[in-house]
Structures are given as structure tokens and as C-alpha cells.
Motif scaffolding. Structure first.
Motif, PDB file in Angstrom:
ATOM      1  N   VAL A 174      23.082   7.980  56.874  1.00  0.00           N
ATOM      2  CA  VAL A 174      21.479   6.959  56.841  1.00  0.00           C
ATOM      3  C   VAL A 174      20.483   7.916  56.979  1.00  0.00           C
ATOM      4  O   VAL A 174      20.720   6.968  58.645  1.00  0.00           O
ATOM      5  CB  VAL A 174      22.306   5.328  56.960  1.00  0.00           C
ATOM      6  CG1 VAL A 174      20.852   4.631  56.263  1.00  0.00           C
ATOM      7  CG2 VAL A 174      22.980   5.089  56.122  1.00  0.00           C
ATOM      8  N   ASP A 175      19.954   8.229  56.921  1.00  0.00           N
ATOM      9  CA  ASP A 175      18.027   8.342  57.454  1.00  0.00           C
ATOM     10  C   ASP A 175      17.930   9.265  58.735  1.00  0.00           C
ATOM     11  O   ASP A 175      17.919   8.931  59.833  1.00  0.00           O
ATOM     12  CB  ASP A 175      17.390   7.386  58.238  1.00  0.00           C
ATOM     13  CG  ASP A 175      16.945   6.313  56.863  1.00  0.00           C
ATOM     14  OD1 ASP A 175      17.051   6.860  55.919  1.00  0.00           O
ATOM     15  OD2 ASP A 175      16.403   5.534  57.498  1.00  0.00           O
ATOM     16  N   ASP A 234      26.337  -1.556  53.928  1.00  0.00           N
ATOM     17  CA  ASP A 234      24.976  -2.190  54.114  1.00  0.00           C
ATOM     18  C   ASP A 234      23.857  -1.352  55.070  1.00  0.00           C
ATOM     19  O   ASP A 234      22.889  -2.220  55.467  1.00  0.00           O
ATOM     20  CB  ASP A 234      25.272  -3.652  53.801  1.00  0.00           C
ATOM     21  CG  ASP A 234      26.178  -4.039  53.026  1.00  0.00           C
ATOM     22  OD1 ASP A 234      25.201  -3.311  51.444  1.00  0.00           O
ATOM     23  OD2 ASP A 234      25.783  -4.646  52.194  1.00  0.00           O
ATOM     24  N   ILE A 235      24.245  -0.034  55.628  1.00  0.00           N
ATOM     25  CA  ILE A 235      23.676   0.136  56.266  1.00  0.00           C
ATOM     26  C   ILE A 235      22.273   0.833  55.940  1.00  0.00           C
ATOM     27  O   ILE A 235      21.827   1.233  55.192  1.00  0.00           O
ATOM     28  CB  ILE A 235      23.775   1.200  57.332  1.00  0.00           C
ATOM     29  CG1 ILE A 235      25.527   1.217  57.481  1.00  0.00           C
ATOM     30  CG2 ILE A 235      23.495   1.596  58.264  1.00  0.00           C
ATOM     31  CD1 ILE A 235      25.977   2.415  57.736  1.00  0.00           C
ATOM     32  N   SER A 236      21.469   0.370  57.317  1.00  0.00           N
ATOM     33  CA  SER A 236      19.975   0.199  56.568  1.00  0.00           C
ATOM     34  C   SER A 236      19.148   0.252  58.349  1.00  0.00           C
ATOM     35  O   SER A 236      19.747  -0.128  59.152  1.00  0.00           O
ATOM     36  CB  SER A 236      18.715   0.182  55.629  1.00  0.00           C
ATOM     37  OG  SER A 236      19.551  -1.540  55.658  1.00  0.00           O
ATOM     38  N   PHE A 237      18.440   1.502  57.622  1.00  0.00           N
ATOM     39  CA  PHE A 237      16.881   1.090  58.981  1.00  0.00           C
ATOM     40  C   PHE A 237      15.628   0.247  58.669  1.00  0.00           C
ATOM     41  O   PHE A 237      15.250   0.558  57.448  1.00  0.00           O
ATOM     42  CB  PHE A 237      16.861   2.866  59.510  1.00  0.00           C
ATOM     43  CG  PHE A 237      17.903   2.918  60.649  1.00  0.00           C
ATOM     44  CD1 PHE A 237      17.776   2.797  61.995  1.00  0.00           C
ATOM     45  CD2 PHE A 237      19.090   4.091  59.658  1.00  0.00           C
ATOM     46  CE1 PHE A 237      18.946   3.359  62.517  1.00  0.00           C
ATOM     47  CE2 PHE A 237      19.634   4.400  61.107  1.00  0.00           C
ATOM     48  CZ  PHE A 237      19.167   4.212  62.080  1.00  0.00           C
ATOM     49  N   SER A 238      15.009   0.127  59.444  1.00  0.00           N
ATOM     50  CA  SER A 238      13.155  -0.477  59.185  1.00  0.00           C
ATOM     51  C   SER A 238      12.623  -0.474  59.824  1.00  0.00           C
ATOM     52  O   SER A 238      13.043  -0.473  61.192  1.00  0.00           O
ATOM     53  CB  SER A 238      14.063  -2.429  58.416  1.00  0.00           C
ATOM     54  OG  SER A 238      12.435  -1.949  58.483  1.00  0.00           O
ATOM     55  N   PRO A 239      11.602  -0.209  59.637  1.00  0.00           N
ATOM     56  CA  PRO A 239      10.107  -0.278  60.875  1.00  0.00           C
ATOM     57  C   PRO A 239       9.832  -1.051  60.852  1.00  0.00           C
ATOM     58  O   PRO A 239       9.334  -0.823  62.187  1.00  0.00           O
ATOM     59  CB  PRO A 239       9.297   0.448  60.280  1.00  0.00           C
ATOM     60  CG  PRO A 239       9.496   0.489  58.731  1.00  0.00           C
ATOM     61  CD  PRO A 239      10.416   0.496  58.451  1.00  0.00           C
ATOM     62  N   THR A 240      10.138  -2.221  60.667  1.00  0.00           N
ATOM     63  CA  THR A 240       9.643  -3.847  61.389  1.00  0.00           C
ATOM     64  C   THR A 240      10.197  -4.874  60.382  1.00  0.00           C
ATOM     65  O   THR A 240      11.384  -4.722  60.073  1.00  0.00           O
ATOM     66  CB  THR A 240       8.345  -4.409  59.908  1.00  0.00           C
ATOM     67  OG1 THR A 240       8.651  -4.360  58.500  1.00  0.00           O
ATOM     68  CG2 THR A 240       7.056  -2.886  60.218  1.00  0.00           C
TER      69      THR A 240
END
Length: 301
Positions: free
Chosen positions: A246-247, A278-284
Motif C-alpha cells: 500500500v503506497d 482496509d489499509i490506507s494512508f492519508s496526508p490529513t
């Protein structure tokens, strides 16, 4: 049943992402504002300095070089921090049916802050803001486990090997051994006194000699609330079950945990199934996302 879980997980991901991205949606009409809002809170210069310090420290010892190689194989420490806030569902399922812990969480990997939503009732939440553990739930049955202890525990499964980059971590390289048909570099991590909520914990990582990925790890739980007179739970071994990227970061999609033994592979009775999804990254995230919300109870008074 598997399909319904996936649908529920997807709904929660969409809900959380919608909450975290509110500012970006509102700013679509102005690209300059949107670009500013989408920036991670941690300056790139800070990340660069921390990664450089970790690289210098780890590459000064053979044990550290093994850990650094594992970090690189999993995507790199720079990307781990630069990607922003990490979110995932962590479904911890003891096979005896007791102590199931299933939550969707967002983690600030830079400063180890956390916020969890119950899967059964997303309005029931708990977290750790770096100083206080807090809980906001409809009643005492919403979380039938120690949420203060659990706030960061899933990170120490899904965040290996990156979670060992900090101060106060001591590394020891143990003899290589075969595990599940593959040669493993064995790395033991312990902590200085006063580091974290359970400084007597340790981890023994099994790092695949060919791929440099973490195939498994042994650990103990010495949390003082569980063991006020000292000591710890019996050693367990957790084995990774599949991977996803993921990313740019390689994660295990699940784990199987066993009692540790002195047999060749050290694998005893299978006791816990863990699904990671449901793995994810977010900048905010929203302002004060990890702070105690109105009406929440402070746990570590």
C-alpha cells in the motif's frame, strides 16, 4: 459471512476517509488551498533528519544493519513516515472466542498516537493522544478489553519492522535458523527502562534471509496493569499470512499466533487468528483528531 465483513469494512473506510478528507473536499474550488490542505503535518525536513539518524545508528552495528535491511524491504523508513497517517482494520480473533478485538483505527506513525472506532458500533471510540488514553462509548460493554493497552498494540503487529526505529530500543543479533523451510536472520529487540507502557516487553523478529521481509516474530506481554507484581505472559509467536503493498509499504494481510515452544520451528498450539484489511494512508486528519473528544472519559488518571 466473509462478504458481509468486507462490505462493513468498506463502509467504515469510506466513512473515515470522508471525515478525514472534509477539508480537501471543501477546497476543491481552489486548487492552491486544496494543495495546502493535502500536506502532511510533519515537515519533510524533520522526516529526512530522523531517517538519516536512524540510518547512521542502525548501520553502526550488525544487528542494526539487519533491521535497516528489513525496513528497506518493507518499503523504507522515509516512505513509512512520508505517507502520512496510517489507517487499517485489525480483527483479533482468539480461537476460544474470548477477547475478540475488532476495530478500525488511524495511527500517527510519527508520534504514536491512535484513534479506534468499534466495528460493531462506529460511534464508540477510544484513543491515545500521546499523554492521555480516552474512551467514549455508549456503555461499558462496547469494548470488553483494556483499550488503553490496545490503543497501540495493533501497530506493533502491522508496523513491524518500522516500530523499532525509536530511541531506547536495543538490538541483538541471534544465530540464524531455519523456519518454515527458509533461512531466517533472528533479531531480538528489548527496551530501556521507562520506555513505553511495558518496557520489559521484547520482540524476536524472524527476517527472511532472501527477501528481508519479516516472516514472523516472537513476543511477550509484560504490561504492568496485567502483571502488577512483575513477570509476563508466556511467549507467543506470530506468523505473517500473505502480504499486500500500500503506497509502497509492504504489510501482512493477516497473522496466525501460536504459543511458542522449544521445537525446531518454535510453533506450538494455534491460538489466535488476525485479519488486517482496509489499509490506507492519508496526508490529513481532522483538527484534534487524536485528542479526547467532548464527553469522553480519561483512562490513565
Amino acid at each position: 459471512m466473509r462478504t458481509s465483513y468486507k462490505l462493513l469494512g468498506l463502509f467504515l473506510v469510506l466513512t473515515m476517509v470522508a471525515c478525514k478528507q472534509t477539508k480537501k473536499v471543501e477546497a476543491v474550488a481552489n486548487p492552491e488551498v486544496e494543495s495546502a490542505e493535502a500536506k502532511y503535518d510533519i515537515p519533510a525536513s524533520w522526516i529526512e533528519k530522523r531517517v538519516e539518524a536512524a540510518h547512521k545508528k542502525l548501520n553502526a552495528t550488525e544487528a542494526g544493519k539487519v533491521l535497516w535491511s528489513a525496513m528497506e524491504a518493507h518499503g523504507g523508513l522515509d516512505k513509512w513516515f512520508s505517507n502520512g497517517y496510517l489507517s487499517f482494520r485489525f480483527n483479533y480473533q482468539p480461537l476460544n472466542g474470548k477477547g475478540i478485538r475488532d476495530s478500525y483505527q488511524t495511527i500517527d506513525t510519527w508520534s504514536n498516537k491512535a484513534r479506534h472506532n468499534s466495528i460493531e458500533d462506529p460511534t464508540s471510540i477510544y484513543g491515545w493522544d500521546g499523554e492521555e488514553a480516552w474512551l467514549k462509548a455508549k456503555d461499558s460493554t462496547s469494548f470488553a478489553y483494556d483499550t488503553q493497552f490496545w490503543a497501540l498494540t495493533p501497530l506493533y503487529f502491522s508496523g513491524q519492522p518500522f516500530v523499532l526505529d525509536g530511541e531506547g530500543v536495543n538490538l541483538e543479533l541471534l544465530p540464524e535458523q531455519e523456519f518454515k523451510g527458509a533461512t531466517q536472520k533472528i533479531l531480538k529487540a528489548t527496551y530501556d527502562a521507562g520506555i513505553g507502557a511495558a518496557p520489559d516487553d521484547y520482540y524476536i523478529l524472524y527476517i527472511n534471509a532472501e527477501t528481508n521481509l519479516v516472516d514472523a516474530f516472537k513476543y511477550i506481554v509484560s504490561y504492568p496493569q496485567y502483571f502488577p507484581n512483575g513477570g509476563h505472559a508466556p511467549e507467543k509467536i506470530t506468523v505473517s499470512q500473505g502480504t499486500t503493498t500500500v503506497d509502497g509499504i509492504v504489510f501482512a494481510t493477516g497473522f496466525k499466533t501460536y504459543w511458542s515452544t522449544t521445537d525446531k520451528d518454535g510453533v506450538g498450539e494455534y491460538i489466535t487468528k488476525i485479519d488486517v484489511s482496509d489499509i490506507s494512508f492519508s496526508p490529513t486528519v481532522e483538527d484534534n483528531f487524536f485528542s479526547k473528544p467532548e464527553g469522553a472519559e480519561v483512562l490513565n488518571k
